[in-house]
Motif scaffolding. Sequence first.
Motif, PDB file in Angstrom:
ATOM      1  N   ARG A  20      -2.161  -0.109   1.459  1.00 27.03           N
ATOM      2  CA  ARG A  20      -0.651   0.043   1.381  1.00 27.03           C
ATOM      3  C   ARG A  20      -0.218  -1.381   0.822  1.00 27.03           C
ATOM      4  O   ARG A  20      -0.138  -2.311   1.282  1.00 27.03           O
ATOM      5  CB  ARG A  20       0.252   0.112   2.784  1.00 27.03           C
ATOM      6  CG  ARG A  20      -0.165   1.452   3.454  1.00 27.03           C
ATOM      7  CD  ARG A  20       0.346   1.429   4.938  1.00 27.03           C
ATOM      8  NE  ARG A  20      -0.318   0.229   5.938  1.00 27.03           N
ATOM      9  CZ  ARG A  20       0.417  -0.687   6.498  1.00 27.03           C
ATOM     10  NH1 ARG A  20       1.603  -0.578   6.356  1.00 27.03           N
ATOM     11  NH2 ARG A  20      -0.272  -1.412   7.064  1.00 27.03           N
ATOM     12  N   LYS A  36      -1.248   4.855  -7.877  1.00 25.23           N
ATOM     13  CA  LYS A  36      -0.933   6.045  -7.411  1.00 25.23           C
ATOM     14  C   LYS A  36      -1.591   7.172  -8.242  1.00 25.23           C
ATOM     15  O   LYS A  36      -2.127   8.161  -7.379  1.00 25.23           O
ATOM     16  CB  LYS A  36       0.531   6.469  -7.147  1.00 25.23           C
ATOM     17  CG  LYS A  36       1.243   5.598  -6.214  1.00 25.23           C
ATOM     18  CD  LYS A  36       0.800   5.834  -4.910  1.00 25.23           C
ATOM     19  CE  LYS A  36       1.104   7.081  -4.366  1.00 25.23           C
ATOM     20  NZ  LYS A  36       0.710   7.396  -2.955  1.00 25.23           N
ATOM     21  N   THR A  43       0.419   3.796  -0.186  1.00 24.98           N
ATOM     22  CA  THR A  43       1.720   3.659  -0.799  1.00 24.98           C
ATOM     23  C   THR A  43       1.925   2.493  -1.499  1.00 24.98           C
ATOM     24  O   THR A  43       1.176   1.491  -1.547  1.00 24.98           O
ATOM     25  CB  THR A  43       2.748   3.678   0.341  1.00 24.98           C
ATOM     26  OG1 THR A  43       2.240   2.471   1.190  1.00 24.98           O
ATOM     27  CG2 THR A  43       2.748   4.878   1.207  1.00 24.98           C
ATOM     28  N   GLY A  68       5.559   8.254  -3.993  1.00 25.55           N
ATOM     29  CA  GLY A  68       5.009   7.223  -3.102  1.00 25.55           C
ATOM     30  C   GLY A  68       5.178   5.875  -3.483  1.00 25.55           C
ATOM     31  O   GLY A  68       4.661   4.751  -2.963  1.00 25.55           O
TER      32      GLY A  68
END
Length: 226
Positions: A20, A36, A43, A68
């Motif tokens: 993340r 991504k 994310t 995302g």
Amino acid sequence: MSTLSLRLKTIASLVPSGARVCDVGTDHARLPIYLKQNNIAKTVIATELNEKPLKNAQTNIIESGVSGISLRLCDGLSAVTADEADTVIIAGIGGEVISGILKNCDWIKHKGISLILQPTTSPEVLRRFLIQNAFEIVIETPVFENKKIYSVITAKYTGNKIVYPDSYYYIGEIPKTDDGMVYIKKQQRRIFECMSALENIESRKDEYEFYSRVFGQIENLLTENN
């Protein structure tokens, strides 16, 4: 598919799978889009200090078709919370500025957070900040871009403060690879220039002696095992 410079590809290669990510100062959001598109990050939060680059980032994200990625208009990490990111990227700005961003964020002092940092100037300031605040520099990766060589620093908080010689803040964990040696010698030249400029200034004798000592430490490192 988003294309990246070698510098940004190097940074992307250091991001753990499923991370993340928070990309501070995202500019055109090329790195978040790449992370991504290639299923590297789970994310991504992309932050910017000013509205214009954030709008550019938004346009690029929409055109890429990826999801995302969350955009935040904020100073550094001020609009990001501890439960939103486990990997923080700050790249393409000076070591003093990166240090200031980190100083103003308490939640990065957690052993589960990885920092991927790429200072364009004053890397010694950033390394000193990290070490004095109980972070460990895990690895450094030298990378060329636009005829300049930089280091990508990966660091984590440990809570342990380690004492290093002054030369460490100038060359850190740079490996003795071909690119690494270019980086180390570049730093040594910087130190030599500072030392030479101060040599005959009595009022700055302490500074001269500091640079002279650092120069000698690096020289010893370069000659050991040779």
